[in-house]
Design a protein around this motif. Structure first.
Motif, PDB file in Angstrom:
ATOM      1  N   ALA A  54      29.785   0.026  -2.549  1.00 32.39           N
ATOM      2  CA  ALA A  54      30.492  -0.508  -1.385  1.00 32.39           C
ATOM      3  C   ALA A  54      31.925  -0.897  -1.739  1.00 32.39           C
ATOM      4  O   ALA A  54      32.846  -0.730  -0.932  1.00 32.39           O
ATOM      5  CB  ALA A  54      29.744  -1.723  -0.835  1.00 32.39           C
ATOM      6  N   CYS A  55      32.115  -1.393  -2.953  1.00 30.63           N
ATOM      7  CA  CYS A  55      33.456  -1.797  -3.372  1.00 30.63           C
ATOM      8  C   CYS A  55      34.408  -0.608  -3.470  1.00 30.63           C
ATOM      9  O   CYS A  55      35.617  -0.758  -3.263  1.00 30.63           O
ATOM     10  CB  CYS A  55      33.395  -2.523  -4.716  1.00 30.63           C
ATOM     11  SG  CYS A  55      32.717  -4.194  -4.616  1.00 30.63           S
ATOM     12  N   LEU A  56      33.862   0.573  -3.783  1.00 35.13           N
ATOM     13  CA  LEU A  56      34.729   1.751  -3.841  1.00 35.13           C
ATOM     14  C   LEU A  56      35.400   1.984  -2.490  1.00 35.13           C
ATOM     15  O   LEU A  56      36.592   2.261  -2.417  1.00 35.13           O
ATOM     16  CB  LEU A  56      33.910   2.989  -4.236  1.00 35.13           C
ATOM     17  CG  LEU A  56      33.364   3.039  -5.668  1.00 35.13           C
ATOM     18  CD1 LEU A  56      32.598   4.337  -5.867  1.00 35.13           C
ATOM     19  CD2 LEU A  56      34.486   2.915  -6.681  1.00 35.13           C
ATOM     20  N   SER A  74      34.855   8.129  -1.342  1.00 36.22           N
ATOM     21  CA  SER A  74      35.727   6.965  -1.140  1.00 36.22           C
ATOM     22  C   SER A  74      37.120   7.246  -1.673  1.00 36.22           C
ATOM     23  O   SER A  74      38.105   6.709  -1.190  1.00 36.22           O
ATOM     24  CB  SER A  74      35.152   5.742  -1.866  1.00 36.22           C
ATOM     25  OG  SER A  74      33.871   5.437  -1.393  1.00 36.22           O
ATOM     26  N   GLY A  75      37.204   8.043  -2.700  1.00 35.22           N
ATOM     27  CA  GLY A  75      38.482   8.367  -3.326  1.00 35.22           C
ATOM     28  C   GLY A  75      38.271   9.428  -4.366  1.00 35.22           C
ATOM     29  O   GLY A  75      37.139   9.808  -4.695  1.00 35.22           O
ATOM     30  N   GLY A  76      39.385   9.915  -4.908  1.00 36.96           N
ATOM     31  CA  GLY A  76      39.275  10.990  -5.876  1.00 36.96           C
ATOM     32  C   GLY A  76      39.074  12.329  -5.202  1.00 36.96           C
ATOM     33  O   GLY A  76      39.353  12.489  -4.014  1.00 36.96           O
ATOM     34  N   LEU A  77      38.536  13.290  -5.926  1.00 40.75           N
ATOM     35  CA  LEU A  77      38.440  14.630  -5.359  1.00 40.75           C
ATOM     36  C   LEU A  77      37.404  15.473  -6.095  1.00 40.75           C
ATOM     37  O   LEU A  77      37.023  15.170  -7.223  1.00 40.75           O
ATOM     38  CB  LEU A  77      39.798  15.334  -5.441  1.00 40.75           C
ATOM     39  CG  LEU A  77      40.304  15.695  -6.867  1.00 40.75           C
ATOM     40  CD1 LEU A  77      41.354  16.790  -6.775  1.00 40.75           C
ATOM     41  CD2 LEU A  77      40.893  14.486  -7.577  1.00 40.75           C
ATOM     42  N   SER A 100      35.635  12.550  -8.365  1.00 43.37           N
ATOM     43  CA  SER A 100      35.608  11.534  -7.305  1.00 43.37           C
ATOM     44  C   SER A 100      35.256  10.180  -7.905  1.00 43.37           C
ATOM     45  O   SER A 100      34.692  10.075  -8.999  1.00 43.37           O
ATOM     46  CB  SER A 100      34.574  11.918  -6.247  1.00 43.37           C
ATOM     47  OG  SER A 100      33.268  11.909  -6.819  1.00 43.37           O
ATOM     48  N   LEU A 101      35.588   9.124  -7.177  1.00 43.11           N
ATOM     49  CA  LEU A 101      35.261   7.770  -7.651  1.00 43.11           C
ATOM     50  C   LEU A 101      33.753   7.577  -7.737  1.00 43.11           C
ATOM     51  O   LEU A 101      33.256   6.882  -8.634  1.00 43.11           O
ATOM     52  CB  LEU A 101      35.873   6.733  -6.714  1.00 43.11           C
ATOM     53  CG  LEU A 101      37.406   6.659  -6.682  1.00 43.11           C
ATOM     54  CD1 LEU A 101      37.861   5.528  -5.769  1.00 43.11           C
ATOM     55  CD2 LEU A 101      37.978   6.485  -8.086  1.00 43.11           C
ATOM     56  N   GLU A 102      33.010   8.198  -6.825  1.00 44.10           N
ATOM     57  CA  GLU A 102      31.555   8.068  -6.850  1.00 44.10           C
ATOM     58  C   GLU A 102      30.974   8.639  -8.144  1.00 44.10           C
ATOM     59  O   GLU A 102      30.113   8.025  -8.787  1.00 44.10           O
ATOM     60  CB  GLU A 102      30.932   8.781  -5.646  1.00 44.10           C
ATOM     61  CG  GLU A 102      31.052   8.034  -4.334  1.00 44.10           C
ATOM     62  CD  GLU A 102      32.465   8.045  -3.761  1.00 44.10           C
ATOM     63  OE1 GLU A 102      32.729   7.233  -2.860  1.00 44.10           O
ATOM     64  OE2 GLU A 102      33.291   8.860  -4.213  1.00 44.10           O
TER      65      GLU A 102
END
Length: 203
Positions: free
Chosen positions: A91-93, A146-149, A163-165
């Motif tokens: 969730a914080c991401l 959430s971010g990254g790619l 990705s951030l995940e």
């Protein structure tokens, strides 16, 4: 010796014999009583030792069972806590990247190898910066990011997930022990006393 003297002598001898027999019987009775008492005492002590041994074994078994059950409770509590921490980290991401962080995205994009990329998948908030970073590359969005790619090479032979995940998933085995150790040392921590489920619920 006259008849009278003979009878008296026989009577005295008979009396002495009876007295000796009676004394012997009394002594034997006393010996048997002592032997019985000693055997009874030995049997009682043996029984007490056996009872004490059984009690010790039973106590040890109960303590071992209680210890195993306590360990299982703790493991379940820590497992629930770990799951909750993972959910919070995920969730914080979304909270960290909710406004779009162009600098973060460019750093993550810069970690990709120098290749011809065909498709880049990003979060919706990063679409514009992704199109700027990857001109001529098809940019798609994924609401799960959430971010990254995630990038796929033009020939489809290579996929890189930055990705951030995915980064969180890779780092989580190293992060979790540190988080759990910090939680155990926090004032009022309940996980060390079987209160892990309560601590989980508080998160």
């Amino acid at each position: 010796m006259g008849r009278r003297e003979l009878l008296e002598a026989l009577q005295r001898e008979g009396a002495e014999t009876l007295a000796a027999i009676a004394a012997g019987e009394t002594a034997e009775e006393a010996r048997l009583r002592r032997t019985a008492a000693e055997q009874s005492a030995d049997e009682r002590q043996r029984h007490e030792r056996e009872l004490a041994r059984c009690c010790d074994e039973r106590r040890a078994a109960l303590l071992a069972t209680a210890s195993r059950e306590a360990a299982l409770i703790r493991l379940r509590a820590e497992h629930l806590l770990a799951l909750r921490l993972r959910e919070r980290a995920q969730a914080c991401l979304g909270q960290v990247c909710s406004g779009g962080d162009e600098g973060l995205f460019r750093r993550l994009a810069g970690e990709l190898p120098e290749l011809a990329w065909g498709t880049v998948t990003v979060a919706e908030v990063d679409r514009q910066v992704a199109e700027a970073c990857f001109p001529g590359v098809t940019v798609t969005t994924d609401p799960a990011l959430s971010g990254g790619l995630r990038a796929v090479s033009a020939d489809g032979s290579l996929t890189v997930d930055n990705s951030l995940e995915t980064r969180l998933t890779r780092l989580w085995p190293d992060l979790l022990p540190t988080l759990m150790a910090e939680l155990r040392t926090m004032p009022g921590d309940r996980t060390t006393e079987g209160g892990g489920e309560g601590a989980t619920a508080a998160l």
